[in-house]
Motif scaffolding. Structure first.
Motif, PDB file in Angstrom:
ATOM      1  N   ARG A   1       0.954  -1.449  -0.004  1.00 39.98           N
ATOM      2  CA  ARG A   1       0.045  -0.119  -0.105  1.00 39.98           C
ATOM      3  C   ARG A   1       0.965   1.280  -0.243  1.00 39.98           C
ATOM      4  N   LEU A   2       1.839   1.160   0.796  1.00 34.76           N
ATOM      5  CA  LEU A   2       2.886   2.465   0.792  1.00 34.76           C
ATOM      6  C   LEU A   2       3.436   2.552  -0.510  1.00 34.76           C
ATOM      7  N   LEU A   3       3.912   1.344  -1.107  1.00 35.44           N
ATOM      8  CA  LEU A   3       4.487   1.581  -2.630  1.00 35.44           C
ATOM      9  C   LEU A   3       3.728   2.104  -3.713  1.00 35.44           C
ATOM     10  N   ASP A   4       2.356   1.737  -3.461  1.00 31.63           N
ATOM     11  CA  ASP A   4       1.397   2.191  -4.490  1.00 31.63           C
ATOM     12  C   ASP A   4       1.053   3.707  -4.325  1.00 31.63           C
ATOM     13  N   SER A   5       1.122   4.267  -2.949  1.00 32.11           N
ATOM     14  CA  SER A   5       1.079   5.633  -2.635  1.00 32.11           C
ATOM     15  C   SER A   5       2.166   6.395  -3.155  1.00 32.11           C
ATOM     16  N   ILE A   6       3.350   5.753  -3.155  1.00 29.83           N
ATOM     17  CA  ILE A   6       4.558   6.599  -3.607  1.00 29.83           C
ATOM     18  C   ILE A   6       4.396   6.537  -5.046  1.00 29.83           C
ATOM     19  N   SER A   7       3.967   5.300  -5.849  1.00 32.62           N
ATOM     20  CA  SER A   7       3.811   5.592  -7.152  1.00 32.62           C
ATOM     21  C   SER A   7       2.941   6.579  -7.838  1.00 32.62           C
ATOM     22  N   ALA A   8       2.017   6.968  -6.749  1.00 31.91           N
ATOM     23  CA  ALA A   8       0.993   8.041  -7.236  1.00 31.91           C
ATOM     24  C   ALA A   8       1.426   9.341  -6.832  1.00 31.91           C
ATOM     25  N   MET A   9       2.558   9.614  -6.221  1.00 29.68           N
ATOM     26  CA  MET A   9       2.946  10.846  -5.799  1.00 29.68           C
ATOM     27  C   MET A   9       3.203  11.884  -6.862  1.00 29.68           C
TER      28      MET A   9
ATOM     29  N   ASP B   1       7.587   4.548   8.698  1.00 31.56           N
ATOM     30  CA  ASP B   1       7.450   3.228   8.705  1.00 31.56           C
ATOM     31  C   ASP B   1       6.530   2.536   7.341  1.00 31.56           C
ATOM     32  N   ASP B   2       6.286   1.208   7.330  1.00 30.63           N
ATOM     33  CA  ASP B   2       5.666   0.763   6.435  1.00 30.63           C
ATOM     34  C   ASP B   2       4.141   0.736   6.450  1.00 30.63           C
ATOM     35  N   ASP B   3       3.671   1.155   7.629  1.00 29.79           N
ATOM     36  CA  ASP B   3       2.179   1.089   8.086  1.00 29.79           C
ATOM     37  C   ASP B   3       1.410   2.357   7.777  1.00 29.79           C
ATOM     38  N   VAL B   4       2.167   3.418   6.573  1.00 33.93           N
ATOM     39  CA  VAL B   4       1.591   4.557   6.290  1.00 33.93           C
ATOM     40  C   VAL B   4       1.330   4.477   4.574  1.00 33.93           C
ATOM     41  N   GLU B   5       0.501   5.430   4.282  1.00 36.03           N
ATOM     42  CA  GLU B   5       0.454   5.824   2.720  1.00 36.03           C
ATOM     43  C   GLU B   5       0.647   7.366   2.858  1.00 36.03           C
ATOM     44  N   VAL B   6       1.552   7.790   1.740  1.00 37.41           N
ATOM     45  CA  VAL B   6       1.974   8.888   1.445  1.00 37.41           C
ATOM     46  C   VAL B   6       0.926   9.574   0.631  1.00 37.41           C
ATOM     47  N   LEU B   7       0.309  10.843   0.984  1.00 35.95           N
ATOM     48  CA  LEU B   7      -0.676  11.357   0.282  1.00 35.95           C
ATOM     49  C   LEU B   7      -0.019  12.111  -1.135  1.00 35.95           C
ATOM     50  N   PRO B   8      -0.799  12.166  -1.989  1.00 36.22           N
ATOM     51  CA  PRO B   8      -0.083  12.441  -3.586  1.00 36.22           C
ATOM     52  C   PRO B   8       0.726  13.719  -3.649  1.00 36.22           C
ATOM     53  N   ASP B   9       0.444  14.748  -2.711  1.00 37.03           N
ATOM     54  CA  ASP B   9       1.215  15.943  -2.932  1.00 37.03           C
ATOM     55  C   ASP B   9       1.845  16.252  -1.549  1.00 37.03           C
ATOM     56  N   GLY B  10       2.206  14.961  -0.961  1.00 29.88           N
ATOM     57  CA  GLY B  10       2.884  15.213   0.356  1.00 29.88           C
ATOM     58  C   GLY B  10       4.069  15.601   0.400  1.00 29.88           C
ATOM     59  N   LEU B  11       5.194  15.286  -0.866  1.00 27.27           N
ATOM     60  CA  LEU B  11       6.359  15.736  -0.715  1.00 27.27           C
ATOM     61  C   LEU B  11       6.456  17.288  -1.178  1.00 27.27           C
ATOM     62  N   ALA B  12       5.522  17.736  -1.927  1.00 33.88           N
ATOM     63  CA  ALA B  12       5.455  19.122  -2.228  1.00 33.88           C
ATOM     64  C   ALA B  12       4.941  19.783  -1.085  1.00 33.88           C
ATOM     65  N   ARG B  13       4.131  19.379  -0.250  1.00 29.52           N
ATOM     66  CA  ARG B  13       3.563  20.092   0.810  1.00 29.52           C
ATOM     67  C   ARG B  13       4.988  20.330   2.111  1.00 29.52           C
ATOM     68  N   MET B  14       5.583  19.133   2.223  1.00 30.16           N
ATOM     69  CA  MET B  14       6.794  19.188   3.016  1.00 30.16           C
ATOM     70  C   MET B  14       8.058  20.241   2.338  1.00 30.16           C
ATOM     71  N   GLY B  15       8.068  20.084   1.207  1.00 30.32           N
ATOM     72  CA  GLY B  15       9.187  20.783   0.603  1.00 30.32           C
ATOM     73  C   GLY B  15       8.954  22.383   0.325  1.00 30.32           C
TER      74      GLY B  15
END
Length: 336
Positions: free
Chosen positions: A40-48, A115-129
């Motif tokens: 699930r986490l890797l799927d969410s990173i794919s969609a980032m 950890d492996d028990d989260v998903e990243v929201l699609p714009d998560g990196l932009a929000r942090m950056g």
């Protein structure tokens, strides 16, 4: 789910001319025998969008199909995967220390650990950056398994060495609050800080490692938690709803390390000359009491206290170890 809006800085800082390059960031994930959650986490990173420059996955000697799962994403995830399978389970502490080491050696400017028990929201990196030009130790927010806003204890009482459970949860117009703690479920940290304070200490194995690392970071930079939802927890944990906050269920292993690792915190406090034996001892007593409450009201049992006492006993050995030293900085200070 509709993401809430929050007061965010622009992607660049006009005053300094700085800007954030997503390719300069590495996501470092630690996993152990949870390939379904990792998927699930890797799927969410794919969609980032945008994606980081690298994805480091540290596998704590899993015995399930984790290796096959990781390999299945190499050609489709949209960023370079660096997979490191350890020979033994080093706990979350050892995994994050190794993951941060690899990310640092890759030349990453920013390291985002989770950890492996989260998903990243699609714009998560932009929000942090968007906050990267202003701060160098940043914590984002996350949704809990049920979609509610997860409250994380971002302040600690330094003399007691424990979290302040009811630190204000609201944000003002600035969109951030200063913190003196850390959480490896989403810590976003600049390599300059890692150089100064060193890698996370693998000797913790589990528990108190991220709080201590975040505290060390706050001693050399302004650390903040920002009003940005960037992660979502994907694993349900048994909780006791206390109204203002929740108390999660634990395990015998956690109970042991919660008490044993107080000795490691004590060693850091002594090394940095902030140790007050009376107040720190009070913090240890409060921690012990909290774990008794957790047993009675969350897990609804009385067995498990032996692990607390065993942790205290083994902690005394750490406290007396004449060879013990803090984790060293990665780059010597100019004064050294």
């Amino acid at each position: 789910m509709t993401l809430p809006t929050s007061p965010r800085p622009a992607a660049g800082d006009a005053a300094s001319g700085a800007s954030f390059d997503p390719a300069s960031a590495t996501i470092a994930v630690v996993t152990f025998n949870r390939s379904t959650l990792l998927t699930r986490l890797l799927d969410s990173i794919s969609a980032m969008d945008p994606k980081p420059g690298h994805l480091v996955i540290v596998d704590n000697a899993s015995t399930d199909d984790t290796t096959d799962v990781v390999e299945s994403y190499r050609d489709s995830i949209g960023t370079e995967i660096v997979y490191r399978r350890l020979d033994t389970n080093t706990g979350g502490s050892g995994g994050f220390s190794e993951g941060m080491r690899i990310a640092y050696e890759l030349g990453s400017t920013w390291i985002w650990v989770m950890d492996d028990d989260v998903e990243v929201l699609p714009d998560g990196l932009a929000r942090m950056g968007a906050w990267a030009p202003r701060f160098k130790s940043i914590q984002g927010r996350r949704y809990d398994f049920d979609g509610s806003e997860f409250y994380w204890q971002y302040r600690i009482s330094e003399p007691l060495g424990i979290p302040i459970p009811f630190a204000p949860s609201g944000f003002d117009a600035s969109g951030y609050k200063e913190m003196n703690s850390g959480c490896f479920e989403g810590m976003f940290i600049n390599r300059e800080i890692v150089e100064q304070i060193g890698l996370p200490d693998p000797r913790f194995f589990i528990y108190w490692d991220d709080q201590t690392y975040g505290w060390l970071a706050s001693r050399v930079t302004t650390s903040v938690i920002v009003d940005e939802f960037v992660l979502r927890r994907t694993r349900e944990i048994k909780q006791w709803d206390m109204g203002i906050r929740h108390m999660n269920a634990s395990s015998d292993a956690y109970r042991y390390y919660i008490m044993r690792n107080r000795a490691i915190i004590k060693r850091y406090y002594r090394a940095l000359d902030v140790y007050n034996p009376l107040l720190f001892g009070l913090g240890t007593t409060l921690t012990f009491g909290k774990e008794i409450i957790r047993l009675l009201f969350v897990e609804r049992k009385v067995s498990g206290t032996s692990n607390l006492f065993r942790g205290l006993r083994d902690g005394r050995k750490i406290a007396k170890d004449a060879d013990w030293k803090p984790m060293p900085p990665l780059v010597a200070s100019p004064q050294a």
